[in-house]
Motif scaffolding. Structure first.
Motif, PDB file in Angstrom:
ATOM      1  N   LEU A  19      10.634   9.643  14.275  1.00  0.00           N
ATOM      2  CA  LEU A  19      10.884   8.212  14.086  1.00  0.00           C
ATOM      3  C   LEU A  19      11.976   7.828  15.066  1.00  0.00           C
ATOM      4  O   LEU A  19      13.029   8.462  15.117  1.00  0.00           O
ATOM      5  CB  LEU A  19      11.342   7.925  12.653  1.00  0.00           C
ATOM      6  N   ARG A  20      11.719   6.812  15.858  1.00  0.00           N
ATOM      7  CA  ARG A  20      12.695   6.351  16.844  1.00  0.00           C
ATOM      8  C   ARG A  20      13.119   4.935  16.509  1.00  0.00           C
ATOM      9  O   ARG A  20      12.362   4.170  15.939  1.00  0.00           O
ATOM     10  CB  ARG A  20      12.086   6.388  18.244  1.00  0.00           C
ATOM     11  N   THR A  21      14.312   4.591  16.926  1.00  0.00           N
ATOM     12  CA  THR A  21      14.823   3.238  16.739  1.00  0.00           C
ATOM     13  C   THR A  21      14.425   2.400  17.941  1.00  0.00           C
ATOM     14  O   THR A  21      14.564   2.837  19.083  1.00  0.00           O
ATOM     15  CB  THR A  21      16.364   3.251  16.611  1.00  0.00           C
ATOM     16  N   GLY A  66       7.355  10.209  10.515  1.00  0.00           N
ATOM     17  CA  GLY A  66       6.347   9.437  11.224  1.00  0.00           C
ATOM     18  C   GLY A  66       4.986  10.104  11.145  1.00  0.00           C
ATOM     19  O   GLY A  66       4.887  11.319  11.007  1.00  0.00           O
ATOM     20  N   SER A  86       6.281   0.961   7.559  1.00  0.00           N
ATOM     21  CA  SER A  86       6.081   0.004   8.650  1.00  0.00           C
ATOM     22  C   SER A  86       5.377   0.666   9.831  1.00  0.00           C
ATOM     23  O   SER A  86       5.308   1.888   9.933  1.00  0.00           O
ATOM     24  CB  SER A  86       7.420  -0.562   9.122  1.00  0.00           C
ATOM     25  N   ARG A  87       4.911  -0.177  10.719  1.00  0.00           N
ATOM     26  CA  ARG A  87       4.341   0.257  11.999  1.00  0.00           C
ATOM     27  C   ARG A  87       5.515   0.315  12.974  1.00  0.00           C
ATOM     28  O   ARG A  87       6.272  -0.632  13.096  1.00  0.00           O
ATOM     29  CB  ARG A  87       3.323  -0.777  12.460  1.00  0.00           C
ATOM     30  N   THR A  88       5.678   1.442  13.675  1.00  0.00           N
ATOM     31  CA  THR A  88       6.837   1.561  14.568  1.00  0.00           C
ATOM     32  C   THR A  88       6.586   0.929  15.931  1.00  0.00           C
ATOM     33  O   THR A  88       7.536   0.539  16.606  1.00  0.00           O
ATOM     34  CB  THR A  88       7.235   3.029  14.800  1.00  0.00           C
ATOM     35  N   TYR A  97       3.394   5.440  12.485  1.00  0.00           N
ATOM     36  CA  TYR A  97       3.785   4.649  11.325  1.00  0.00           C
ATOM     37  C   TYR A  97       4.899   5.383  10.587  1.00  0.00           C
ATOM     38  O   TYR A  97       4.914   6.617  10.534  1.00  0.00           O
ATOM     39  CB  TYR A  97       2.594   4.437  10.377  1.00  0.00           C
ATOM     40  N   HIS A  98       5.821   4.616  10.031  1.00  0.00           N
ATOM     41  CA  HIS A  98       6.932   5.163   9.238  1.00  0.00           C
ATOM     42  C   HIS A  98       6.406   5.385   7.825  1.00  0.00           C
ATOM     43  O   HIS A  98       5.973   4.440   7.174  1.00  0.00           O
ATOM     44  CB  HIS A  98       8.080   4.153   9.260  1.00  0.00           C
TER      45      HIS A  98
END
Length: 84
Positions: free
Chosen positions: A71-73, A48, A21-23, A36-37
């Motif tokens: 990668l961040r939430t 990422g 996915s796109r973050t 992007y993930h």
């Protein structure tokens, strides 16, 4: 916004790295790029990557690829995704 095949979820590069996915978060390494993930199809390592690197990426876990971006939430959304 221009879409490229390599940034489309499901895209798999020649080294087996899959776009999840796109973050929406900006890259820390490449100004103007989005993170992007990615997931390695071999060992399932998640990391990422800036959009411009996806087609070249190798897994940082077992293919000696460069370290991925964090990668961040995403923060909680105040609005429901439900249509009213």
């Amino acid at each position: 916004m221009t879409n490229f095949q390599s940034t489309t979820p499901g895209y798999r590069n020649k080294h087996g790295q899959i776009v999840i996915s796109r973050t929406g978060f900006p890259s820390e390494s490449f100004p103007g790029q989005t993170i992007y993930h990615l997931r390695c199809s071999h060992c399932h390592h998640d990391y990422g990557s800036a959009g411009k690197d996806i087609h070249l990426r190798r897994c940082p876990s077992h293919q000696n690829g460069m370290k991925g971006e964090p990668l961040r939430t995403a923060p909680p959304n105040l609005f429901s995704s439900e249509c009213v």
